[in-house]
Design a protein around this motif. Structure first.
Motif: not given
Length: 180
Positions: A13, A9-10, A5, A44
């Motif tokens: 999330r 993206a992290e 990631e 991702i």
């Protein structure tokens, strides 16, 4: 970095996990879970694509859209689609350069102007910024006065005296006034 990631993206999330933790009373169905997982996977993938594009050319599609919005205003869906087509058919740095030319020219329709420039470059087989610079130098050289032939000065100009007036003969004067 392939398969892992990116920071954005992290963050996304984690944001989704926090939202799920805040709303524990709601039931999460399997379709929602799969939707969330597909969102994570698509984020991702987008990050991977962005990273690989950045490594290849240094210019992202996002950079082109940002340039358009900062110089020409909000992008309509049709103009957005046209910009995407430009980036699929041409190197991204050329698309950005064409938009910069449209901005410098104050084009009324920057997308059409950029399209015209890109088509012209394609006809001339211009595929990089170096080719664009070479073409611009050739064009400016053609338009400069350096290459234009210069008519030699009359002989009287070199000796510093103005020419003396010559008198017409009566025959020349008659031909002149009669229009012959």
């Amino acid at each position: 970095m392939v398969g892992s990631e990116t920071a954005s993206a992290e963050r996304k999330r984690r944001q989704r996990e926090r939202e799920r933790a805040i709303e524990p009373t709601k039931c999460v169905t399997m379709s929602q879970v799969s939707h969330i997982e597909s969102d994570i996977e698509s984020d991702i993938e987008i990050d991977k694509e962005s990273e690989s594009e950045k490594n290849n050319t240094g210019i992202l599609i996002k950079d082109i859209f940002d340039f358009y919005q900062s110089n020409f205003g909000i992008i309509s869906p049709s103009k957005s689609e046209q910009l995407r087509e430009f980036t699929e058919e041409n190197p991204k740095e050329l698309v950005l350069e064409a938009l910069k030319s449209a901005d410098n020219y104050n084009a009324k329709s920057p997308i059409d102007y950029a399209s015209s420039i890109l088509n012209q470059w394609a006809r001339k087989n211009i595929k990089s910024l170096e080719d664009v610079e070479t073409e611009r130098k050739l064009r400016s050289k053609k338009s400069s006065n350096i290459d234009k032939p210069v008519k030699p000065a009359p002989k009287w100009a070199s000796n510093g005296k103005e020419p003396e007036e010559e008198e017409m003969t009566p025959e020349e004067a008659e031909a002149f006034f009669n229009g012959h």
